[in-house]
Design a protein around this motif. Structure first.
Motif, mmCIF file in Angstrom:
data_model
loop_
_atom_site.group_PDB
_atom_site.id
_atom_site.type_symbol
_atom_site.label_atom_id
_atom_site.label_comp_id
_atom_site.label_asym_id
_atom_site.label_seq_id
_atom_site.Cartn_x
_atom_site.Cartn_y
_atom_site.Cartn_z
ATOM 1 N N LEU A 39 0.828 -1.199 0.000
ATOM 2 C CA LEU A 39 0.000 0.000 0.000
ATOM 3 C C LEU A 39 0.870 1.260 0.000
ATOM 4 C CD1 LEU A 39 -2.885 1.050 0.097
ATOM 5 C CD2 LEU A 39 -2.788 0.941 2.591
ATOM 6 N N VAL A 40 1.966 1.190 0.739
ATOM 7 C CA VAL A 40 2.893 2.317 0.757
ATOM 8 C C VAL A 40 3.529 2.496 -0.617
ATOM 9 C CG1 VAL A 40 4.989 3.245 1.802
ATOM 10 C CG2 VAL A 40 3.322 2.025 3.213
ATOM 11 N N ARG A 41 3.886 1.384 -1.247
ATOM 12 C CA ARG A 41 4.459 1.482 -2.596
ATOM 13 C C ARG A 41 3.452 2.057 -3.583
ATOM 14 N NH1 ARG A 41 9.290 -1.141 -3.172
ATOM 15 N NH2 ARG A 41 9.949 -2.395 -1.373
ATOM 16 N N ALA A 42 2.191 1.653 -3.445
ATOM 17 C CA ALA A 42 1.154 2.229 -4.298
ATOM 18 C C ALA A 42 1.009 3.722 -4.021
ATOM 19 C CB ALA A 42 -0.175 1.510 -4.056
ATOM 20 N N GLY A 43 1.094 4.087 -2.733
ATOM 21 C CA GLY A 43 1.026 5.502 -2.385
ATOM 22 C C GLY A 43 2.168 6.292 -2.977
ATOM 23 N N ALA A 44 3.365 5.693 -3.002
ATOM 24 C CA ALA A 44 4.510 6.365 -3.615
ATOM 25 C C ALA A 44 4.255 6.616 -5.095
ATOM 26 C CB ALA A 44 5.766 5.517 -3.431
ATOM 27 N N THR A 45 3.671 5.630 -5.756
ATOM 28 C CA THR A 45 3.358 5.790 -7.177
ATOM 29 C C THR A 45 2.376 6.925 -7.392
ATOM 30 O OG1 THR A 45 3.718 3.428 -7.557
ATOM 31 C CG2 THR A 45 2.442 4.627 -9.214
ATOM 32 N N VAL A 46 1.333 6.970 -6.556
ATOM 33 C CA VAL A 46 0.331 8.032 -6.668
ATOM 34 C C VAL A 46 0.973 9.394 -6.392
ATOM 35 C CG1 VAL A 46 -1.776 8.981 -5.647
ATOM 36 C CG2 VAL A 46 -1.602 6.536 -6.098
ATOM 37 N N ALA A 47 1.844 9.455 -5.365
ATOM 38 C CA ALA A 47 2.484 10.715 -5.003
ATOM 39 C C ALA A 47 3.351 11.243 -6.138
ATOM 40 C CB ALA A 47 3.331 10.518 -3.752
ATOM 41 N N VAL A 48 4.163 10.365 -6.717
ATOM 42 C CA VAL A 48 5.043 10.801 -7.799
ATOM 43 C C VAL A 48 4.218 11.235 -9.011
ATOM 44 C CG1 VAL A 48 6.906 10.106 -9.342
ATOM 45 C CG2 VAL A 48 6.913 9.334 -6.984
ATOM 46 N N THR A 49 3.109 10.552 -9.247
ATOM 47 C CA THR A 49 2.225 10.960 -10.349
ATOM 48 C C THR A 49 1.686 12.362 -10.115
ATOM 49 O OG1 THR A 49 1.580 8.664 -10.752
ATOM 50 C CG2 THR A 49 0.150 10.373 -11.646
ATOM 51 N N GLY A 50 1.314 12.656 -8.853
ATOM 52 C CA GLY A 50 0.824 13.988 -8.531
ATOM 53 C C GLY A 50 1.863 15.059 -8.771
ATOM 54 N N VAL A 51 3.108 14.786 -8.369
ATOM 55 C CA VAL A 51 4.182 15.750 -8.596
ATOM 56 C C VAL A 51 4.430 15.927 -10.093
ATOM 57 C CG1 VAL A 51 6.631 16.210 -8.261
ATOM 58 C CG2 VAL A 51 5.266 15.319 -6.386
ATOM 59 N N LEU A 52 4.448 14.826 -10.815
ATOM 60 C CA LEU A 52 4.669 14.899 -12.261
ATOM 61 C C LEU A 52 3.577 15.725 -12.930
ATOM 62 C CD1 LEU A 52 6.390 13.926 -14.655
ATOM 63 C CD2 LEU A 52 4.924 11.895 -14.772
ATOM 64 N N LEU A 53 2.343 15.572 -12.455
ATOM 65 C CA LEU A 53 1.213 16.321 -13.014
ATOM 66 C C LEU A 53 1.422 17.821 -12.882
ATOM 67 C CD1 LEU A 53 -1.762 16.045 -14.134
ATOM 68 C CD2 LEU A 53 -2.501 16.255 -11.751
ATOM 69 N N SER A 54 1.729 18.276 -11.660
ATOM 70 C CA SER A 54 1.875 19.716 -11.446
ATOM 71 C C SER A 54 3.207 20.238 -11.984
ATOM 72 C CB SER A 54 1.741 20.039 -9.955
ATOM 73 O OG SER A 54 2.712 19.350 -9.208
ATOM 74 N N LEU A 55 4.249 19.405 -11.956
ATOM 75 C CA LEU A 55 5.553 19.862 -12.426
ATOM 76 C C LEU A 55 5.560 20.074 -13.931
ATOM 77 C CD1 LEU A 55 8.419 20.610 -11.825
ATOM 78 C CD2 LEU A 55 9.040 18.201 -11.850
ATOM 79 N N LEU A 56 4.958 19.165 -14.675
ATOM 80 C CA LEU A 56 4.865 19.361 -16.123
ATOM 81 C C LEU A 56 4.086 20.632 -16.445
ATOM 82 C CD1 LEU A 56 4.279 15.768 -17.562
ATOM 83 C CD2 LEU A 56 6.144 17.322 -18.140
ATOM 84 N N ALA A 57 3.032 20.912 -15.659
ATOM 85 C CA ALA A 57 2.277 22.146 -15.865
ATOM 86 C C ALA A 57 3.156 23.366 -15.600
ATOM 87 C CB ALA A 57 1.043 22.168 -14.957
ATOM 88 N N GLY A 58 3.959 23.329 -14.513
ATOM 89 C CA GLY A 58 4.817 24.452 -14.178
ATOM 90 C C GLY A 58 5.911 24.691 -15.205
ATOM 91 N N VAL A 59 6.549 23.618 -15.681
ATOM 92 C CA VAL A 59 7.595 23.758 -16.697
ATOM 93 C C VAL A 59 7.005 24.304 -17.991
ATOM 94 C CG1 VAL A 59 9.322 22.544 -18.069
ATOM 95 C CG2 VAL A 59 9.000 21.933 -15.681
ATOM 96 N N GLY A 60 5.812 23.824 -18.341
ATOM 97 C CA GLY A 60 5.146 24.318 -19.547
ATOM 98 C C GLY A 60 4.869 25.807 -19.481
ATOM 99 N N ARG A 61 4.452 26.302 -18.293
ATOM 100 C CA ARG A 61 4.166 27.731 -18.148
ATOM 101 C C ARG A 61 5.448 28.561 -18.196
ATOM 102 N NH1 ARG A 61 -0.058 24.330 -17.742
ATOM 103 N NH2 ARG A 61 -2.041 25.442 -17.542
ATOM 104 N N THR A 62 6.531 28.050 -17.628
ATOM 105 C CA THR A 62 7.787 28.778 -17.717
ATOM 106 C C THR A 62 8.276 28.825 -19.164
ATOM 107 O OG1 THR A 62 8.375 28.109 -15.470
ATOM 108 C CG2 THR A 62 10.162 28.884 -16.875
ATOM 109 N N ALA A 63 8.135 27.713 -19.882
ATOM 110 C CA ALA A 63 8.499 27.706 -21.298
ATOM 111 C C ALA A 63 7.641 28.700 -22.085
ATOM 112 C CB ALA A 63 8.337 26.299 -21.869
ATOM 113 N N LEU A 64 6.352 28.795 -21.731
ATOM 114 C CA LEU A 64 5.462 29.779 -22.368
ATOM 115 C C LEU A 64 5.988 31.190 -22.145
ATOM 116 C CD1 LEU A 64 2.661 30.747 -23.548
ATOM 117 C CD2 LEU A 64 1.835 30.675 -21.181
ATOM 118 N N ALA A 65 6.328 31.523 -20.899
ATOM 119 C CA ALA A 65 6.808 32.866 -20.593
ATOM 120 C C ALA A 65 8.105 33.174 -21.340
ATOM 121 C CB ALA A 65 7.021 33.004 -19.083
ATOM 122 N N MET A 66 9.017 32.196 -21.428
ATOM 123 C CA MET A 66 10.279 32.414 -22.132
ATOM 124 C C MET A 66 10.045 32.561 -23.630
ATOM 125 S SD MET A 66 12.874 29.845 -20.060
ATOM 126 C CE MET A 66 14.362 30.568 -20.779
ATOM 127 N N ALA A 67 9.099 31.797 -24.168
ATOM 128 C CA ALA A 67 8.800 31.889 -25.592
ATOM 129 C C ALA A 67 8.160 33.230 -25.941
ATOM 130 C CB ALA A 67 7.879 30.746 -26.002
#
Length: 412
Positions: free
Chosen positions: A266-294
């Motif tokens: 269950l903890v391993r499943a939680g780790a997977t969910v947690a990393v997915t959550g970070v990946l979700l918001s991090l990709l959004a943040g990198v995309g917005r920074t790339a937008l601003a630079m472009a």
């Protein structure tokens, strides 16, 4: 209209901040930090990293309220310190965090299907990108679900460790005796806090940014620091510094050591969910920074497009996703924590330098200028005390970006 839609209030902004922090860090970083500093050193390093993150968060919140548009410190550096400072911040953020995205995707693959980690990682990147392309509202909703699941799993670990009676206070006194070890551990642990200002990079999509951002960023940071301290005490108290340092899945090992090995999955499943959550918001943040630079032609202008219906930077997000998939298929970036920490610490050093140009803030009781000075000095101190390979790689990437900036053709 080429502007993003303002849809995020304080609760949504706090959740996105939590989703950005409660991820790979808490499940992975405790081990190398304990190896560098020991048990007591780990707790000291966690407090130090949290304090520097608080300084940075205060500066980020003030700047985001003054400059409420996508891009975070890329924008603040340009507006307050000059185009080169902004470019260096944006370059370091995009490169370092793109590598982090690939590392997190590979972590998801390693947890779900170790034999096909790269294939699963590619699928995770594509799925998360599809959610982000549907709009920031969908990102916030998905992150709420992920944060709820992760908090439940972390609570399980803490309760299991305490209820087992195996938390030994004497283990909290383990210290390797090295002040530099504490600084190294703090630099590594900063990776676990580095998402606290993600809402600032989404500033163009926040309602009433002058009120929402200064409230959301410290709230998210405070919740995460409290969670990390509890988990660090439990992990060190149950496992001891040496066993924690050698662990590949520290929180799963805490549950096993507490006599509940059946819940480790269950903890391993939680780790997977947690990393997915970070990946979700991090990709959004990198995309917005790339937008601003472009938008300012520091990246190709084609990436500045905003989808006419979804109001998201679809080309920038697709481009970032393509680079992440390429790294996942061709490289192994699971050791990117130190590299990412180095570039992000430089990013926040520029944040604090930019905040110093704002002057005093009579509306705040905090000594904001002193916090900016401490944040600037703390970021640089932690950056140079990271493992040597991380420091060399991080500053080499920054040097390449600086050289390209200096040699590129001048724009009218």
């Amino acid at each position: 209209m080429d502007q993003l839609a303002r849809r995020l209030g304080v609760p949504d902004a706090v959740v996105i901040g939590l989703g950005s922090m409660l991820g790979a860090g808490v499940f992975v970083v405790f081990a190398p930090a304990a190896a560098a500093a020991g048990g007591a050193g780990l707790l000291a390093a966690l407090v130090l990293a949290g304090f520097i993150a608080f300084c940075n968060a205060t500066s980020s919140a003030r700047l985001a309220a003054r400059h409420p548009e996508s891009g975070g410190t890329y924008v603040y550096g340009r507006e307050r310190l000059g185009p080169f400072a902004g470019f260096l911040a944006g370059w370091g953020f995009v490169v370092g965090k793109t590598a982090s995205c690939a590392a997190m995707a590979l972590t998801i693959g390693a947890y779900l299907w170790p034999g096909q980690a790269r294939l699963v990682a590619v699928g995770a990147v594509l799925a998360v990108t599809a959610v982000n392309l549907r709009g920031i509202g969908k990102t916030a909703t998905a992150t709420k679900v992920l944060v709820g699941v992760v908090l439940a799993v972390l609570a399980l670990v803490a309760v299991a460790g305490v209820a087992s009676g195996d938390v030994a206070p004497d283990r909290l006194g383990d210290l390797d005796g090295s002040g530099r070890g504490v600084l190294t551990a703090a630099g590594l642990l900063f990776f676990a806090f580095a998402g606290y200002a993600r809402v600032a990079t989404l500033g163009e999509e926040v309602r009433e940014p002058e009120r929402t951002i200064p409230r959301a960023v410290p709230l998210a940071l405070g919740v995460v620091l409290a969670v990390y301290l509890v988990l660090a005490v439990v992990a060190v108290g149950v496992l001891g510094a040496d066993r924690l340092a050698a662990s590949a899945a520290p929180l799963a090992d805490v549950v096993t050591a507490a006599g509940l090995p059946g819940l480790a999955w269950l903890v391993r499943a939680g780790a997977t969910v947690a990393v997915t959550g970070v990946l979700l918001s991090l990709l959004a943040g990198v995309g917005r920074t790339a937008l601003a630079m472009a938008r300012r032609r520091d990246l190709p202008g084609a990436l500045a497009a905003v989808h006419p219906v979804r109001r998201v930077p679809h080309r920038a997000e697709l481009a970032v996703a393509a680079v992440v998939v390429t790294i996942v298929l061709l490289g192994d970036v699971r050791d990117a924590i130190g590299f990412s920490s180095c570039t992000v610490l430089v990013y926040y050093a520029i944040t604090n330098a930019a905040a110093l140009t704002l002057g005093r803030d009579p509306a705040r009781r905090l000594p904001v200028r002193a916090l900016a000075v401490l944040g600037l000095a703390g970021c640089l101190l932690l950056a140079v005390n990271l493992p040597l390979s991380s420091v060399l790689a991080g500053f080499a990437v920054l040097a390449v970006g600086a050289a390209w900036y200096a040699l590129r053709p001048r724009r009218a």
